[in-house]
Scaffold this active site. Structure first.
Site, PDB file in Angstrom:
ATOM      1  N   TYR A 273       0.879  -1.166   0.000  1.00 45.31           N
ATOM      2  CA  TYR A 273       0.000   0.000   0.000  1.00 45.31           C
ATOM      3  C   TYR A 273       0.915   1.214   0.000  1.00 45.31           C
ATOM      4  O   TYR A 273       1.585   1.477   0.990  1.00 45.31           O
ATOM      5  CB  TYR A 273      -0.890   0.002   1.242  1.00 45.31           C
ATOM      6  CG  TYR A 273      -2.012   1.015   1.179  1.00 45.31           C
ATOM      7  CD1 TYR A 273      -3.212   0.700   0.552  1.00 45.31           C
ATOM      8  CD2 TYR A 273      -1.871   2.286   1.724  1.00 45.31           C
ATOM      9  CE1 TYR A 273      -4.246   1.623   0.478  1.00 45.31           C
ATOM     10  CE2 TYR A 273      -2.906   3.219   1.645  1.00 45.31           C
ATOM     11  CZ  TYR A 273      -4.089   2.875   1.022  1.00 45.31           C
ATOM     12  OH  TYR A 273      -5.111   3.794   0.939  1.00 45.31           O
ATOM     13  N   TYR A 365     -10.651  -2.530   5.345  1.00 42.94           N
ATOM     14  CA  TYR A 365     -10.186  -1.159   5.577  1.00 42.94           C
ATOM     15  C   TYR A 365     -10.080  -0.853   7.076  1.00 42.94           C
ATOM     16  O   TYR A 365      -9.266  -0.041   7.491  1.00 42.94           O
ATOM     17  CB  TYR A 365     -11.167  -0.143   4.980  1.00 42.94           C
ATOM     18  CG  TYR A 365     -11.161  -0.041   3.466  1.00 42.94           C
ATOM     19  CD1 TYR A 365     -10.328  -0.821   2.686  1.00 42.94           C
ATOM     20  CD2 TYR A 365     -12.004   0.865   2.831  1.00 42.94           C
ATOM     21  CE1 TYR A 365     -10.340  -0.715   1.300  1.00 42.94           C
ATOM     22  CE2 TYR A 365     -12.019   0.984   1.445  1.00 42.94           C
ATOM     23  CZ  TYR A 365     -11.186   0.196   0.688  1.00 42.94           C
ATOM     24  OH  TYR A 365     -11.208   0.315  -0.673  1.00 42.94           O
TER      25      TYR A 365
END
Ligand SMILES: [Zn+2]
Ligand SMILES: [Zn+2]
Ligand SMILES: [Zn+2]
Length: 373
Positions: A273, A365
């Site tokens: 990420y 998330y």
């Protein structure tokens, strides 16, 4: 005067195609635009705009590459050699006929709104192909990126810049590691526990590069100071994405998503990420704006303390497009390679199970790496 302007550039408001159109209309060859004397008068089908059938003869309205719309002409099918474009045109036509009228038989004439839709679709495909090329030109990893939208007319996102590693925000510095390991073989004959051993952590991988630590434990990879080479089994995340992945439009309103085009084995590294590293105060400020826009790409680096955040809203890699799931197939790990500051780990996604080719990739998330103990 002019030499002072070296290295300067100005954005061009016209598209590549519009500039080519201008060249051809002015009968000018221009190597920079790919218009030479040889192809100045070449006719290449850019896309098809309309269709009609007169008696048993089929005709297509052709937009010629390098020529403006006003120069488009009707051509009988036998004049066209663009098999792939013809096939795509009929595929799009049939799909839209089914959607609108629940039948797929091609009419003798297309109503204007249908022809207009096909032009939009062709332009969208062109824009997505161009974006795909741009993403692949920017990636530094092995895995290729494809882009697909068979759902609606949305094109590439307007504001997104592909990056391969963290982009460090103002006032933040990543320190370069000062020491590496001296192992003969980092996996089978480590000296002092190899790089992870230096901070009393465990070696993260097996000989297949699969992570064998439980989630929440940090991964310490070998770095630029280590004696081992590129093939060391303790170099996984640093080698980047190796699977071919597809950014695709979801058909249930979740925007873009990512699916793998190859099988991924359990515990394999999939992607990092990445984004802009900012302070958590700055993230707080941006978060309020993002909340109003209904999307957030903020990822708190809270491995030891919550000081920094990764913002992938504008700068990011393919992880920007990965959707949320409460039952995800990707798990987060904190990784340290050339920077050992515990407040600035790299965030890596590993497969929680075998992922089949064609499956969508997801992460939770809300569930970032479990707390450090
Ligand atoms: Zn080592
Ligand atoms: Zn090492
Ligand atoms: Zn090593």
């Amino acid at each position: 005067m002019a030499e002072n302007l070296k290295g300067c550039s100005v954005c061009c408001k016209s598209s590549w195609n519009q500039l080519q159109d201008l060249c051809r209309l002015a009968k000018l060859s221009c190597p920079a635009l790919g218009i030479s004397k040889r192809n100045l008068y070449d006719f290449e089908v850019e896309y098809l705009c309309d269709y009609k059938k007169i008696r048993e003869q089929e005709y297509y309205l052709v937009k010629w590459r390098g020529y403006p719309d006003s120069e488009s002409t009707w051509e009988p099918r036998q004049n066209l050699k663009c098999v792939r474009i013809l096939k795509q045109f009929h595929k799009d036509l049939e799909r839209e006929l089914l959607r609108r009228h629940h039948r797929s038989k091609t009419p003798r004439h297309l109503d204007p709104s249908l022809a207009n839709y096909l032009v939009q679709k062709a332009k969208q495909r062109r824009a997505l192909r161009r974006w795909e090329q741009e993403l692949n030109a920017k990636r530094s990893h092995l895995g290729r990126i494809t882009v697909e939208n068979e759902v609606d007319l949305d094109g590439p996102p307007r504001a997104f810049v592909y990056i391969n590693e963290y982009r460090v925000g103002e006032g933040i510095t990543l320190n370069q590691v000062a020491v590496g390991c001296e192992c003969q073989d980092c996996l089978w004959a480590p000296t002092g526990g190899c790089c992870p051993g230096a901070s009393l952590h465990k070696f993260a991988y097996n000989d297949q590069g699969q992570v064998r630590l439980r989630a929440g434990l940090p991964i310490y990879e070998c770095n630029s100071r280590c004696r081992c080479g590129y093939d060391c089994p303790n170099r996984v995340v640093q080698k980047g994405i190796r699977y071919d992945l597809c950014i695709f439009r979801t058909d249930d309103g979740r925007g873009w998503g990512v699916r793998t085009l190859e099988k991924i084995r359990k515990n394999s590294f999939v992607m990092e990420y990445v984004g802009e590293i900012i302070t958590s105060e700055e993230a707080e400020r941006r978060g309020q704006i993002y909340d109003r826009q209904g999307a957030t790409y903020l990822f708190d680096l809270d491995y030891v303390e919550d000081v920094y955040t990764v913002d992938a809203a504008y700068y990011g890699n393919i992880s920007h497009f990965v959707n949320h799931s409460c039952d995800p197939n990707l798990q987060v790990y904190n990784v340290f390679i050339d920077n050992l500051d515990e407040r600035l780990p790299r965030i890596a996604f590993f497969a929680t199970r075998t992922i089949r080719a064609g499956e969508e990739l997801t992460f939770d998330y809300n569930m970032q790496a479990p707390p450090h103990s």
